[in-house]
Scaffold this motif. Structure first.
Motif, mmCIF file in Angstrom:
data_model
loop_
_atom_site.group_PDB
_atom_site.id
_atom_site.type_symbol
_atom_site.label_atom_id
_atom_site.label_comp_id
_atom_site.label_asym_id
_atom_site.label_seq_id
_atom_site.Cartn_x
_atom_site.Cartn_y
_atom_site.Cartn_z
ATOM 1 N N ALA A 53 47.667 33.231 37.544
ATOM 2 C CA ALA A 53 46.626 33.984 38.246
ATOM 3 C C ALA A 53 45.356 33.155 38.388
ATOM 4 C CB ALA A 53 46.326 35.281 37.496
ATOM 5 N N THR A 54 45.008 32.429 37.317
ATOM 6 C CA THR A 54 43.824 31.570 37.380
ATOM 7 C C THR A 54 44.023 30.442 38.384
ATOM 8 O OG1 THR A 54 43.048 32.053 35.155
ATOM 9 C CG2 THR A 54 42.439 29.918 36.058
ATOM 10 N N ALA A 55 45.200 29.836 38.377
ATOM 11 C CA ALA A 55 45.485 28.740 39.313
ATOM 12 C C ALA A 55 45.411 29.207 40.759
ATOM 13 C CB ALA A 55 46.866 28.154 39.009
ATOM 14 N N ASN A 56 45.849 30.452 41.007
ATOM 15 C CA ASN A 56 45.878 30.981 42.375
ATOM 16 C C ASN A 56 44.674 31.860 42.703
ATOM 17 O OD1 ASN A 56 48.393 29.771 42.677
ATOM 18 N ND2 ASN A 56 49.511 31.614 42.076
ATOM 19 N N HIS A 57 43.769 32.029 41.737
ATOM 20 C CA HIS A 57 42.598 32.908 41.899
ATOM 21 C C HIS A 57 43.030 34.327 42.294
ATOM 22 C CE1 HIS A 57 39.415 29.849 41.448
ATOM 23 N NE2 HIS A 57 40.336 29.030 41.934
ATOM 24 N N THR A 58 44.045 34.825 41.573
ATOM 25 C CA THR A 58 44.568 36.172 41.822
ATOM 26 C C THR A 58 43.976 37.152 40.814
ATOM 27 O OG1 THR A 58 46.671 35.255 42.594
ATOM 28 C CG2 THR A 58 46.652 37.589 41.978
ATOM 29 N N PRO A 59 43.184 38.126 41.237
ATOM 30 C CA PRO A 59 42.597 39.088 40.298
ATOM 31 C C PRO A 59 43.670 39.906 39.600
ATOM 32 C CG PRO A 59 41.530 39.211 42.446
ATOM 33 C CD PRO A 59 42.763 38.386 42.621
ATOM 34 N N LEU A 60 43.446 40.189 38.316
ATOM 35 C CA LEU A 60 44.359 41.007 37.536
ATOM 36 C C LEU A 60 43.625 42.217 36.987
ATOM 37 C CD1 LEU A 60 46.268 38.312 35.426
ATOM 38 C CD2 LEU A 60 47.113 39.545 37.433
ATOM 39 N N ILE B 218 44.697 36.444 24.753
ATOM 40 C CA ILE B 218 45.118 35.460 25.752
ATOM 41 C C ILE B 218 43.990 35.373 26.758
ATOM 42 C CG2 ILE B 218 46.879 34.792 27.419
ATOM 43 C CD1 ILE B 218 48.744 36.818 26.005
ATOM 44 N N ASP B 219 43.405 34.193 26.904
ATOM 45 C CA ASP B 219 42.266 34.062 27.814
ATOM 46 C C ASP B 219 42.743 33.818 29.242
ATOM 47 O OD1 ASP B 219 43.002 31.406 28.007
ATOM 48 O OD2 ASP B 219 41.180 30.603 27.100
ATOM 49 N N GLY B 220 41.802 33.639 30.146
ATOM 50 C CA GLY B 220 42.133 33.481 31.553
ATOM 51 C C GLY B 220 42.949 32.250 31.874
ATOM 52 N N LEU B 221 42.937 31.267 30.989
ATOM 53 C CA LEU B 221 43.723 30.055 31.185
ATOM 54 C C LEU B 221 45.131 30.175 30.614
ATOM 55 C CD1 LEU B 221 40.991 27.391 30.328
ATOM 56 C CD2 LEU B 221 41.818 28.049 32.601
ATOM 57 N N LYS C 99 32.523 32.970 31.798
ATOM 58 C CA LYS C 99 32.939 31.670 32.336
ATOM 59 C C LYS C 99 33.774 30.900 31.321
ATOM 60 C CE LYS C 99 32.588 28.669 35.756
ATOM 61 N NZ LYS C 99 33.089 28.979 37.113
ATOM 62 N N ALA C 100 33.438 31.029 30.039
ATOM 63 C CA ALA C 100 34.160 30.300 29.003
ATOM 64 C C ALA C 100 35.569 30.848 28.805
ATOM 65 C CB ALA C 100 33.391 30.368 27.682
ATOM 66 N N PHE C 101 35.721 32.168 28.835
ATOM 67 C CA PHE C 101 37.022 32.773 28.570
ATOM 68 C C PHE C 101 37.843 33.011 29.839
ATOM 69 C CE2 PHE C 101 34.807 33.798 24.646
ATOM 70 C CZ PHE C 101 35.804 33.620 23.695
ATOM 71 N N ASP C 102 37.169 33.168 30.964
ATOM 72 C CA ASP C 102 37.848 33.491 32.216
ATOM 73 C C ASP C 102 37.190 32.718 33.355
ATOM 74 O OD1 ASP C 102 39.332 34.735 34.216
ATOM 75 O OD2 ASP C 102 38.080 36.541 34.226
ATOM 76 N N PRO C 103 37.379 31.385 33.384
ATOM 77 C CA PRO C 103 36.632 30.536 34.324
ATOM 78 C C PRO C 103 36.829 30.894 35.792
ATOM 79 C CG PRO C 103 38.418 29.312 33.270
ATOM 80 C CD PRO C 103 38.273 30.587 32.521
ATOM 81 N N ARG D 297 34.701 45.106 36.289
ATOM 82 C CA ARG D 297 34.906 46.262 35.411
ATOM 83 C C ARG D 297 33.625 46.647 34.673
ATOM 84 N NH1 ARG D 297 35.279 50.378 33.360
ATOM 85 N NH2 ARG D 297 37.024 51.329 32.231
ATOM 86 N N LEU D 298 32.754 45.679 34.441
ATOM 87 C CA LEU D 298 31.489 45.967 33.770
ATOM 88 C C LEU D 298 30.350 46.126 34.788
ATOM 89 C CD1 LEU D 298 31.728 43.629 30.656
ATOM 90 C CD2 LEU D 298 31.677 46.119 30.659
ATOM 91 N N TYR D 299 30.092 45.093 35.550
ATOM 92 C CA TYR D 299 29.037 45.131 36.563
ATOM 93 C C TYR D 299 29.610 44.573 37.859
ATOM 94 C CZ TYR D 299 25.808 46.056 32.749
ATOM 95 O OH TYR D 299 25.169 46.628 31.657
ATOM 96 N N THR D 300 29.711 45.387 38.869
ATOM 97 C CA THR D 300 30.310 44.994 40.132
ATOM 98 C C THR D 300 29.607 43.773 40.716
ATOM 99 O OG1 THR D 300 30.909 47.292 40.575
ATOM 100 C CG2 THR D 300 30.941 45.773 42.453
ATOM 101 N N GLY D 301 30.404 42.735 41.014
ATOM 102 C CA GLY D 301 29.850 41.520 41.610
ATOM 103 C C GLY D 301 29.166 40.611 40.631
ATOM 104 N N VAL D 302 29.114 41.001 39.348
ATOM 105 C CA VAL D 302 28.406 40.195 38.341
ATOM 106 C C VAL D 302 29.335 39.819 37.183
ATOM 107 C CG1 VAL D 302 26.436 40.100 36.771
ATOM 108 C CG2 VAL D 302 26.231 41.300 38.941
ATOM 109 N N LEU D 303 30.040 40.813 36.618
ATOM 110 C CA LEU D 303 30.945 40.594 35.479
ATOM 111 C C LEU D 303 32.235 41.391 35.691
ATOM 112 C CD1 LEU D 303 28.464 40.902 32.490
ATOM 113 C CD2 LEU D 303 29.633 38.823 33.213
#
Length: 360
Positions: free
Chosen positions: A18-25, A127-130, A342-346, A354-360
């Motif tokens: 998903a990270t490689a393809n920039h696919t939201p989960l 399991i992080d984003g990577l 950015k560190a956990f889900d680059p 889910r927290l702040y639309t367009g921000v987090l």
């Protein structure tokens, strides 16, 4: 049947892809907390298959459990050994999972006296984003090895990683419990709660609603008798008291059932804050530190009013359109949260918005 090990490996591959393809989960458990905050977008990743107790030693007051395990199962197992989750988490649904409980970061009536959810999370595996399988913390209260990431995961709403495993501190169920009821206006109840908060009284929960203050005492019989003599009021029948606190925890009390009074706001304020609005219908918990209020006022008006007393205001249950469910973060805090993301889900693929639309 898929084993836990192969399931985790599958998730690692899916997150890395998903990270490689920039696919939201969209990370999804039972969905019991989906009403709270904006909804994440993306391909659904069902996390309920990761179940089971990894380790539980009652004498050590620690349980290690897989994230998809139902919260009700965890509590039932603890109750067999006369133990409990002291922060008294709300379920908001029979299928609620322990990972969903931690991810939402919500505590129940006992929070002000026993501590919040974050205080009981000793360690996590995520399991992080990577697609990396990472372990933080351990099974003891004092842990100085690295950053206390387990506390950051609590309340992160799945934005930093998939929760695989949790190490949680548990406590013995109190020997006895009783609940006192007193007829008091809100201002007098707040004064009483804060006065008692500075005294050696065995309080385990407080609430005020519709002109009545409720004070729960927990501990040894002698402590309860001393508290009852100090506070006064009428003692509720044990079954009535148990039902009351369960209804408060799960928001099944009749006060929460209205549908035409605007959004249900969750106001977090200093406990010593006086009555904020004399005309508002308010439900008070946590010795005055948590106040629920239905309101048709605008988001800006509500937050400006609460900000004046040093508090925050979140839309807990929306009845209509919402611009931002969560109270805006100060700029330094927002930058810190963005750096963690950015560190956990680059690539920003885990529960985006889910927290702040367009921000987090």
């Amino acid at each position: 049947m898929t084993t836990t090990t192969s399931l985790i490996q599958d998730w690692q591959e899916q997150l890395a892809q998903a990270t490689a393809n920039h696919t939201p989960l969209q990370l999804c458990g039972s969905g019991s907390k989906n009403f709270y905050g904006p909804q994440a977008q993306g391909q659904v990743l069902d996390l309920r298959g990761n179940q089971g107790v990894v380790d539980y030693e009652p004498s050590e007051l620690v349980m290690v459990v897989k994230g998809g395990t139902r919260l009700s199962e965890v509590e039932a197992l603890l109750a067999e050994r006369n133990q409990c989750l002291a922060f008294e988490p709300p379920h908001f649904g029979p299928e609620a999972t322990i990972a969903g409980c931690i991810a939402a970061g919500l505590s129940g009536p006992r929070r002000a006296n026993a501590g919040g959810l974050k205080d009981f999370v000793l360690g996590v595996k995520i399991i992080d984003g990577l697609g990396q399988h990472l372990s933080f913390g351990g099974q003891v209260m004092k842990n100085v090895a690295g950053y206390d990431v387990s506390r950051v995961i609590a309340g992160s709403f799945g934005s930093l990683g998939v929760i695989d495993e949790l190490s949680i501190k548990v406590l013995p169920i109190p020997e006895r419990t009783l609940t006192l009821q007193l007829a008091l206006p809100q201002d007098k109840a707040l004064d009483l709660f804060n006065t008692l908060g500075g005294e050696p009284v065995a309080i385990s929960a407080t609430a005020w609603i519709n002109g009545k203050a409720y004070i729960r005492l927990s501990g040894a019989p002698e402590a309860l008798m001393a508290g009852k003599n100090r506070i006064g009021g009428d003692e509720l029948a044990e079954s009535d008291a148990a039902q009351l606190w369960a209804q408060i925890r799960e928001q099944q009390h009749e006060w929460f059932q209205r549908k035409d009074a605007g959004h249900l706001w969750r106001l977090s304020v200093p406990s010593t804050t006086p009555v904020i609005d004399n005309n508002a219908d308010v439900f008070v918990e946590w010795g005055g530190a948590l106040r629920w209020q239905f309101s048709t006022s605008s988001e800006d008006e509500m937050r400006a009013q609460v900000s004046k007393v040093g508090g925050t205001a979140n839309v807990f249950r929306a009845h209509g359109a919402v611009t931002s469910a969560f109270h805006p973060l100060p700029a330094p805090m927002l930058r810190l949260q963005q750096r963690l993301k950015k560190a956990f889900d680059p690539a920003g693929v885990l529960n985006p918005g889910r927290l702040y639309t367009g921000v987090l």
